[in-house]
Scaffold this motif. Structure first.
Motif, PDB file in Angstrom:
ATOM      1  N   HIS A 147      -4.757  -5.552  12.060  1.00 16.99           N
ATOM      2  CA  HIS A 147      -4.556  -6.818  12.770  1.00 16.99           C
ATOM      3  C   HIS A 147      -5.228  -7.970  12.014  1.00 16.99           C
ATOM      4  CE1 HIS A 147      -5.835  -9.919  15.717  1.00 16.99           C
ATOM      5  NE2 HIS A 147      -4.600  -9.761  16.171  1.00 16.99           N
ATOM      6  N   HIS A 150      -3.176  -8.934   8.982  1.00 19.82           N
ATOM      7  CA  HIS A 150      -1.963  -9.677   9.340  1.00 19.82           C
ATOM      8  C   HIS A 150      -2.286 -11.093   9.808  1.00 19.82           C
ATOM      9  CE1 HIS A 150       1.410  -6.822   9.006  1.00 19.82           C
ATOM     10  NE2 HIS A 150       0.494  -5.890   9.197  1.00 19.82           N
ATOM     11  N   PHE A 155      -1.417 -13.332   3.754  1.00 15.67           N
ATOM     12  CA  PHE A 155      -0.667 -12.078   3.901  1.00 15.67           C
ATOM     13  C   PHE A 155       0.696 -12.360   4.520  1.00 15.67           C
ATOM     14  CE2 PHE A 155       0.693  -8.219   6.060  1.00 15.67           C
ATOM     15  CZ  PHE A 155       0.472  -7.252   5.096  1.00 15.67           C
ATOM     16  N   ARG A 156       0.705 -13.157   5.585  1.00 14.15           N
ATOM     17  CA  ARG A 156       1.961 -13.457   6.279  1.00 14.15           C
ATOM     18  C   ARG A 156       2.878 -14.322   5.422  1.00 14.15           C
ATOM     19  NH1 ARG A 156      -1.631 -15.184  10.165  1.00 14.15           N
ATOM     20  NH2 ARG A 156      -0.785 -17.305   9.942  1.00 14.15           N
TER      21      ARG A 156
END
Length: 259
Positions: A147, A150, A155-156
């Motif tokens: 979590h 992310h 990263f996203r």
């Protein structure tokens, strides 16, 4: 054991970088899950696959650095950077001095990784590898760490990849089944899992990885690392047309298969 040269103190180089190396960062906020085992075996795999490889050790314990210092000189060379003992400016200089042909950089990270350090490691990574043990505590910790990964914008926004590898596995157990359900629930790619075998600590003691072994006894474990390496390279192939490696007797291995 390397005696003629220190892999963590190479001669000064003036390097003009051409092709950017791919960074594979091994991380988990929880300690004792096998980060160094995965780091050193990935480095061994790539070095034996013919790719010039570097290993960066951010962990203050320096386990990956120690492993590399034990590495026999007759095995494929791995360049080392002991990052935990250097300030950020000096570290950047070291990074600029990596041999220009380095193709893959494997990064070992410390336990408790979070905050700015987590962001920095995610930002520099082309792909993250997260080892997980088959226990309720480890599964819970891994879920929280995934979590956190992310939640990092880099990263996203940059579409980075995450590979979770089950480590020290015994098949046909309740915890093995629970771990398998964890993979399914989070829709994680099931590429390979690492058996709980003495082959790993025995090779690490001598600066070796599974891919350095040539005995028939090691065939099964070598195939696992071939599978892992092949999967990672397929993630790079869209942006690096030269990234794919020839398969070395690899076969599909999934957590639900008998180990």
């Amino acid at each position: 054991m390397n005696t003629a040269k220190d892999p963590f103190n190479p001669s000064p180089l003036r390097v003009i970088k051409t092709d950017r190396p791919r960074y594979i960062v091994v991380a988990n906020a929880k300690g004792g899950c096998g980060k160094t085992t995965l780091t050193t075996n990935l480095a061994s795999y790539y070095a034996n696959s013919g790719r010039p490889t570097a290993l960066i050790d951010y962990d203050v314990q320096g386990s990956s650095a120690y492993w590399l210092q034990q590495r026999p000189e007759n095995k494929p060379t791995i360049t080392g950077v002991s990052a935990h003992s250097q300030d950020s400016r000096k570290l950047r200089n070291w990074m600029m001095r990596l041999p220009r042909d380095i193709s893959r950089v494997i990064v070992d990270t410390p336990a408790g990784l979070g905050g700015t350090d987590l962001y920095d490691r995610v930002r520099e990574a082309d792909l993250l590898v997260l080892p997980i043990l088959p226990s309720p505590i480890d599964i819970h910790a891994a879920a929280r760490f995934i979590h956190d990964i992310h939640m990092t914008g880099c990263f996203r926004n940059e579409g980075k990849k995450l590979l979770v590898i089950a480590n020290r596995i015994h098949s046909n157990t309740l915890m093995f089944d629970k771990l398998n359900r964890f993979f399914i629930q989070l829709d994680l790619p099931r590429v390979a899992c690492i058996r709980d075998t003495q082959m790993y600590p025995q090779t690490m003691e001598h600066g070796l990885g599974i891919s350095d072994l040539t005995s028939q006894k090691a065939n099964r474990e070598r195939r696992r690392w071939n599978q892992i390496g092949d999967w990672i390279e397929r993630q790079f192939v869209e942006t690096d047309s030269d990234a794919s490696l020839p398969s070395q007797d690899s076969e599909s291995i999934h957590p639900e298969q008998r180990l």
